[in-house]
Motif scaffolding. Structure first.
Motif, PDB file in Angstrom:
ATOM      1  N   GLU A 285      79.729 135.883 -71.668  1.00 45.81           N
ATOM      2  CA  GLU A 285      80.000 134.950 -70.561  1.00 45.81           C
ATOM      3  C   GLU A 285      80.480 133.591 -71.064  1.00 45.81           C
ATOM      4  OE1 GLU A 285      80.268 135.928 -67.700  1.00 45.81           O
ATOM      5  OE2 GLU A 285      78.695 137.255 -66.986  1.00 45.81           O
ATOM      6  N   ARG A 288      82.585 130.727 -68.868  1.00 44.57           N
ATOM      7  CA  ARG A 288      81.969 129.804 -67.907  1.00 44.57           C
ATOM      8  C   ARG A 288      81.337 128.590 -68.584  1.00 44.57           C
ATOM      9  NH1 ARG A 288      77.333 132.705 -64.731  1.00 44.57           N
ATOM     10  NH2 ARG A 288      78.934 134.321 -64.574  1.00 44.57           N
ATOM     11  N   TYR A 289      81.126 128.655 -69.912  1.00 44.58           N
ATOM     12  CA  TYR A 289      80.457 127.555 -70.618  1.00 44.58           C
ATOM     13  C   TYR A 289      81.437 126.633 -71.354  1.00 44.58           C
ATOM     14  CZ  TYR A 289      76.464 130.549 -69.654  1.00 44.58           C
ATOM     15  OH  TYR A 289      75.526 131.332 -69.023  1.00 44.58           O
ATOM     16  N   THR A 304      88.291 124.495 -65.681  1.00 44.86           N
ATOM     17  CA  THR A 304      87.302 125.528 -66.003  1.00 44.86           C
ATOM     18  C   THR A 304      87.582 126.802 -65.208  1.00 44.86           C
ATOM     19  OG1 THR A 304      85.807 124.715 -64.283  1.00 44.86           O
ATOM     20  CG2 THR A 304      85.525 123.827 -66.515  1.00 44.86           C
ATOM     21  N   LEU A 306      85.298 130.741 -64.266  1.00 45.00           N
ATOM     22  CA  LEU A 306      84.072 131.512 -64.478  1.00 45.00           C
ATOM     23  C   LEU A 306      84.309 132.732 -65.365  1.00 45.00           C
ATOM     24  CD1 LEU A 306      82.366 131.426 -60.950  1.00 45.00           C
ATOM     25  CD2 LEU A 306      81.728 130.164 -63.018  1.00 45.00           C
ATOM     26  N   HIS A 307      85.426 133.419 -65.152  1.00 47.07           N
ATOM     27  CA  HIS A 307      85.748 134.599 -65.972  1.00 47.07           C
ATOM     28  C   HIS A 307      87.265 134.765 -65.994  1.00 47.07           C
ATOM     29  CE1 HIS A 307      86.594 136.995 -62.331  1.00 47.07           C
ATOM     30  NE2 HIS A 307      85.515 136.425 -61.824  1.00 47.07           N
TER      31      HIS A 307
END
Length: 404
Positions: A285, A288-289, A304, A306-307
């Motif tokens: 993941e 997202r970071y 940014t 999320l995926h």
């Protein structure tokens, strides 16, 4: 009958409660496995291939926390995803254990449930989401996009091809009646939906179901080799696609509605970031970071995401070359198992289902979203069940049961 009723609820649940799919196959697997083991004193036929693959992936997930951008968050994500995968093995093993000849009289339940799911979705899309508003406590003044139905549309399209496998073993009268109702209801849903990926996958799936040369072993060598090669060449493929198509991505309304420009830009900046650590990536993941991706903000207006909306890009971003090697091997195992299916009609349908599932995973949701993982587990379990052995004629089955 209970088994068929439970799995037949899946496409209906997916329309308004898709998130519940994260747990639904696990609950079926846990409950019915306990019933088989403790009530009937029978052994569960464990799927060694599945548990081995899930175990290796779980080790990869947990290990990736060590090189993650956000180690603590990555470790938590790894544990949750691993738990879903490993417990999903109960559903796979349950499907492998059940005798299809006992289940066969209730095959009609699944196609009927897909028809109901498609009609519910069509009704909502045609009536300004009236049922959705009731079930999700939305008032008439609440404004939201009908794309909230897209996950249900995706699951219904996938369930359509599962239903084809159930239908093939029915008598001619019921077979053609169900096939007609199934196709008309799904086409009505697709005519109203915003899910271009659902429309595309349905068309591709039907074409493959008609023309894929499943009788020839080389077809599966080419299919598996093409998928594996594509996964390893993803950084180069994304670079070429971005350079050649980004300027034309919004020229047609269909491409614009499908957010092709956004996807191309997201794939490009994520894969460029991943190439800073191509051997191991940045942990589960990771996308997202990342505080901010560097890109030109052509279509995607935020820093940014999320995926990455592509399974191969996500694997490179999270696990690098190591993860790509592991996942490509597992993908090769999938193709090998499909190629060994004896019944040619089942093999053709399962092949179509496998390819359009990859198509969805290449354009839409994050690999480790709980509901999407649950859908993967559900599809695998049903395919294992329907392809594991030939179904006998009713008279032959009755003789066998009497002898027992």
């Amino acid at each position: 009958m209970i088994f068929m009723l439970l799995i037949s609820l899946t496409p209906i649940l997916s329309i308004h409660f898709p998130r519940f799919l994260a747990f639904w196959p696990l609950l079926i697997g846990l409950g019915m496995s306990a019933w088989i083991i403790f009530k009937h004193k029978e052994k569960l036929a464990l799927s060694k291939t599945y548990f081995l693959s899930a175990g290796i992936l779980s080790i990869l997930f947990i290990a990736s926390a060590a090189w993650s951008i956000a180690p603590a968050d990555a470790f938590e994500d790894a544990m949750k995803t691993s738990a879903l995968l490993l417990f999903g093995g109960l559903f796979i093993s349950l499907c492998k254990t059940l005798d299809l000849n006992i289940v066969k009289p209730y095959f009609w339940l699944f196609p009927v449930s897909v028809i109901i799911a498609a009609l519910i979705c069509t009704f909502d899309l045609a009536t300004d989401m009236s049922l959705y508003r009731i079930l999700h406590h939305k008032t008439e003044t609440d404004i939201f996009n009908s794309s909230v139905m897209n996950r249900g549309v995706v699951c219904t399209v996938l369930s359509y091809f599962i239903a084809l496998i159930f239908i093939k073993d029915m008598d001619a009268k019921h077979k053609y009646l169900l096939l007609g109702g199934l196709t008309v209801s799904v086409l009505a849903m697709l005519a109203l939906t915003q899910s271009q990926s659902g429309q595309l996958a349905f068309g591709v799936g039907l074409a493959l179901a008609l023309i894929f040369p499943q009788r020839y072993r080389i077809s599966y060598y080419l299919l598996g080799g093409g998928i594996i090669l594509g996964m390893f060449l993803t950084p180069y493929i994304v670079s070429i696609l971005f350079a050649d198509l980004i300027g034309h991505a919004e020229e047609t309304s269909w491409l614009q509605d499908a957010f092709v420009g956004n996807r191309l830009e997201i794939w490009d900046f994520v894969i460029k970031y991943a190439m800073h650590n191509p051997l191991l990536g940045y942990g589960i993941e990771a996308t997202r970071y990342v505080p901010a991706f560097e890109h030109d903000y052509l279509y995607h207006k935020e820093a940014t995401i999320l995926h990455p909306h592509n399974f191969a890009v996500q694997i490179w971003m999270e696990f690098g070359l190591l993860g790509t090697l592991i996942c490509a091997t597992i993908m090769g195992l999938f193709v090998k198992h499909i190629s060994l299916i004896d019944n040619q009609t089942t093999k053709r349908a399962v092949t179509s289902l496998f390819i359009i599932t990859l198509l969805f995973a290449s354009m839409t949701y994050g690999l480790w979203q709980g509901w999407w993982l649950g859908e993967f587990i559900f599809i695998m379990g049903i395919c294992v069940s329907l392809s594991k052995n030939p179904i006998t004629a009713p008279s032959e089955n009755l003789t066998t049961q009497t002898t027992k």
